[in-house]
Design an enzyme around this catalytic site. Structure first.
Site, mmCIF file in Angstrom:
data_model
loop_
_atom_site.group_PDB
_atom_site.id
_atom_site.type_symbol
_atom_site.label_atom_id
_atom_site.label_comp_id
_atom_site.label_asym_id
_atom_site.label_seq_id
_atom_site.Cartn_x
_atom_site.Cartn_y
_atom_site.Cartn_z
ATOM 1 N N LYS A 279 0.849 -1.202 0.000
ATOM 2 C CA LYS A 279 0.000 0.000 0.000
ATOM 3 C C LYS A 279 0.879 1.244 0.000
ATOM 4 C CE LYS A 279 -3.987 -1.823 2.591
ATOM 5 N NZ LYS A 279 -5.022 -1.707 1.549
ATOM 6 N N ARG A 353 -10.179 -11.727 1.793
ATOM 7 C CA ARG A 353 -10.998 -12.800 1.214
ATOM 8 C C ARG A 353 -10.280 -14.144 1.283
ATOM 9 N NH1 ARG A 353 -11.338 -9.508 -4.300
ATOM 10 N NH2 ARG A 353 -11.132 -7.862 -2.756
HETATM 11 N N1 BES Z 1 -8.214 -3.887 4.332
HETATM 12 C C1 BES Z 1 -8.391 -3.486 2.984
HETATM 13 C C2 BES Z 1 -9.707 -2.781 2.738
HETATM 14 C C3 BES Z 1 -9.854 -1.404 3.360
HETATM 15 C C4 BES Z 1 -9.589 -0.279 2.606
HETATM 16 C C5 BES Z 1 -10.332 -1.254 4.637
HETATM 17 C C6 BES Z 1 -9.762 0.985 3.167
HETATM 18 C C7 BES Z 1 -10.505 -0.020 5.195
HETATM 19 C C8 BES Z 1 -10.235 1.111 4.464
HETATM 20 C C9 BES Z 1 -8.339 -4.714 2.072
HETATM 21 O O1 BES Z 1 -7.541 -5.747 2.492
HETATM 22 C C10 BES Z 1 -7.798 -4.246 0.760
HETATM 23 O O2 BES Z 1 -6.658 -3.868 0.734
HETATM 24 N N2 BES Z 1 -8.612 -4.289 -0.274
HETATM 25 C C11 BES Z 1 -8.219 -3.884 -1.569
HETATM 26 C C12 BES Z 1 -8.714 -4.917 -2.541
HETATM 27 C C13 BES Z 1 -8.159 -4.776 -3.922
HETATM 28 C C14 BES Z 1 -6.671 -5.067 -3.941
HETATM 29 C C15 BES Z 1 -8.884 -5.727 -4.848
HETATM 30 C C16 BES Z 1 -8.839 -2.531 -1.847
HETATM 31 O O3 BES Z 1 -9.954 -2.278 -1.429
HETATM 32 O O4 BES Z 1 -8.179 -1.701 -2.464
HETATM 33 MN MN MN Z 2 -5.503 -5.509 1.870
#
Ligand code: BES
Ligand code: MN
Ligand code: ZN
Length: 498
Positions: A279, A353
């Site tokens: 990230k 997931r």
């Molecule tokens: N934990 C995150 C989702 C999240 C994002 C929670 C912002 C709280 C605030 C999750 O694991 C994630 O990183 N999801 C990705 C999925 C994508 C790579 C398909 C996302 O939402 O960008």
């Molecule tokens: Mn994630």
């Protein structure tokens, strides 16, 4: 904080702080009207001076009203006279209590249960007053060396005008307190940083709960046991971390009857760096909250135990840390899940997931009546619904309806998104049974599509709480909310009464 109910005439409670309402155009709530008459219109004179117009969120503290013996009155704006929405009622209480929290009042009598709230009963209002008060006073200063002074307020008593209404309100008092405590518990756990709140720490929290309540038991699966079970998806996520993964299995038995359990599955990523699909620094702040699903499951079971609900619940919490590095899983790796289905990793940041898929398969052994997972799963749900509604997706319309209703009833709302077959196309992989991401469009739905491949054997609902479990992620005001504990406890209460 002590909560109580009282039927004492507010006009005889000069010493306490009386919380009363004013509507727009200076119209008074019934108790405010009584105080006005008793004080020879001193209250309406203060209000007419324009210090408060009656808009929702406004508050006006009045000390030593006129030449009357009322020492402290808190006038709160209640908007246009007429029926309030449940959310507006909550806002009014929060505004009032936040302002009271900075005063020297030790006892407050809340005379706002007399306000009209559309389609809601007196006991509903009493319960909301307790939950909203607890939310308004919540603080997390464990790591501050300079603590703010404690609020003077020790007791909030809810005024009900007729003694015959007390009985119904007593249950509301009990439920409101149990929910408020569980919400605070969940917030505390969620607000802890990931250097303290590790998977091992979460397992200890679950064990502590089982020690506290005889009706709760716990079993924690270690890495070696998960290996034996073939949980390749969960272990793939965890392999880059120095923290050992855990699968926490809680069980609450509130009745001796044999009943198929309600299974609650909570995402417990104690920190989500994104892994090798790292990230950005800005989007990493807030990722200690990626275990809010786990905290919600523990908090919800705590409330069920506290209320001795005559039902059977299992809580399954897959918990890991998602780290990058030389031992971490990588994009294009192929993982074999416990179900036998293979998964091509497109993004190591779509880790939630993966750990949920094995936890959901593990649920099969409980022969559950329904399975509900709670997860901070996608940023996309924040784009779709913002911070106000939890995203709900289900393979069973009745279950979806029950959860939506519980959300309405508890002022902790969810909104349903579709799980149509058409979306399944997006998670095709040329090399494995499925890919772990489905592209930019409908990200919340394709995440649920992924989960749906592991929930074919039971009725299942998914709650995506990325927008609701914590507020203002990435800002200096970020804070856990304890959602969706109120929704889930309401659902369990409804189930217990059927
Ligand atoms: N934990 C995150 C989702 C999240 C994002 C929670 C912002 C709280 C605030 C999750 O694991 C994630 O990183 N999801 C990705 C999925 C994508 C790579 C398909 C996302 O939402 O960008
Ligand atoms: Mn994630
Ligand atoms: Zn995550």
């Amino acid at each position: 904080m002590k909560f109580s109910l009282n039927t004492t005439n507010p006009l005889k409670q000069h010493k306490a702080c009386l919380i009363v309402g004013v509507f727009e155009e200076g119209k008074l709530s019934p108790t405010a009207q009584m105080i006005d008459t008793a004080s020879h219109k001193a209250l309406s004179k203060v209000i007419k001076r324009g210090a408060i117009t009656g808009k929702i969120g406004q508050v006006l503290p009045v000390y030593h009203l006129g030449d009357s013996s009322f020492e402290h009155i808190l006038v709160v704006g209640c908007g246009k006279k007429g029926s309030l929405s449940p959310m507006a009622f909550r806002k009014i209480i929060i505004g009032a209590i936040k302002s009271l929290g900075t005063s020297d009042a030790t006892l407050a009598i809340c005379c706002l249960a007399e306000l009209e709230v559309s389609k809601k009963s007196l006991s509903w209002k009493a319960q909301q007053i307790i939950e909203a008060t607890s939310d308004a006073l919540y603080r997390f200063d464990l790591f501050k060396t300079q603590k703010e002074p404690a609020t003077a307020l020790k007791e909030l008593s809810i005024h009900v005008s007729e003694a015959k209404q007390l009985k119904a309100c007593e249950l509301a008092l009990k439920q409101g307190q149990a929910i408020a405590e569980s919400v605070s518990f969940t917030k505390n756990l969620a607000n802890l940083p990931s250097n303290i709140c590790t998977p091992t720490f979460l397992a200890t929290q679950a064990k502590d709960l089982a020690k506290k309540y005889r009706s709760v038991s716990v079993k924690v699966l270690e890495e070696s046991e998960m290996k034996k079970l073939g949980m390749g998806a969960l272990l793939g996520v965890s392999q880059g971390s120095a923290e050992p993964p855990k699968l926490i299995c809680l069980e609450y038995k509130g009745s001796s009857k044999k009943q198929a359990p309600i299974a609650l599955v909570g995402k417990g990523v104690t920190f989500d760096t994104g892994g090798n699909s790292l990230k950005s620094p800005d989007s990493m702040v807030g990722m200690k909250y990626d275990m809010c699903g786990a905290a919600t499951v523990i908090g919800t079971i705590k409330a069920a135990a506290e209320l001795k609900l005559p039902i059977h619940i299992v809580g399954v919490i897959p918990t890991v840390e998602n780290m990058p590095g030389g031992t971490a899983y990588k994009p294009e790796d192929i993982l074999t899940s416990m179900s036998g289905q293979t998964i091509e990793v497109i993004s190591t940041d779509a880790e939630g997931r993966l750990i949920l898929s094995d936890a959901l398969t593990y649920c099969e052994r409980y022969k559950p009546d329904v399975v509900i997972d709670i997860a901070t799963l996608t940023g996309a749900v924040v784009i779709a619904l913002g911070f106000h509604a939890t995203g709900l997706i289900s393979n069973d319309e009745t279950l979806a309806k029950h959860l939506l209703e519980a959300g309405q009833e508890s002022n902790d709302r969810a909104w349903q998104l579709p799980l149509w077959d058409e979306y399944q196309e997006q998670i095709k992989s040329p090399f494995a049974d499925m890919a772990n991401t489905g592209g930019r469009s409908a990200g919340t739905i394709t995440a649920a599509c992924f989960l749906s491949r592991f929930t074919k054997k039971f009725k299942w609902a998914h709650l995506d709480v990325a927008g609701t479990a914590a507020m203002m992620m990435g800002t200096s005001e970020r804070m856990a909310t304890g959602r969706p504990v109120p929704l889930l406890v309401q659902y369990l209460i409804d189930r217990a009464s059927k």
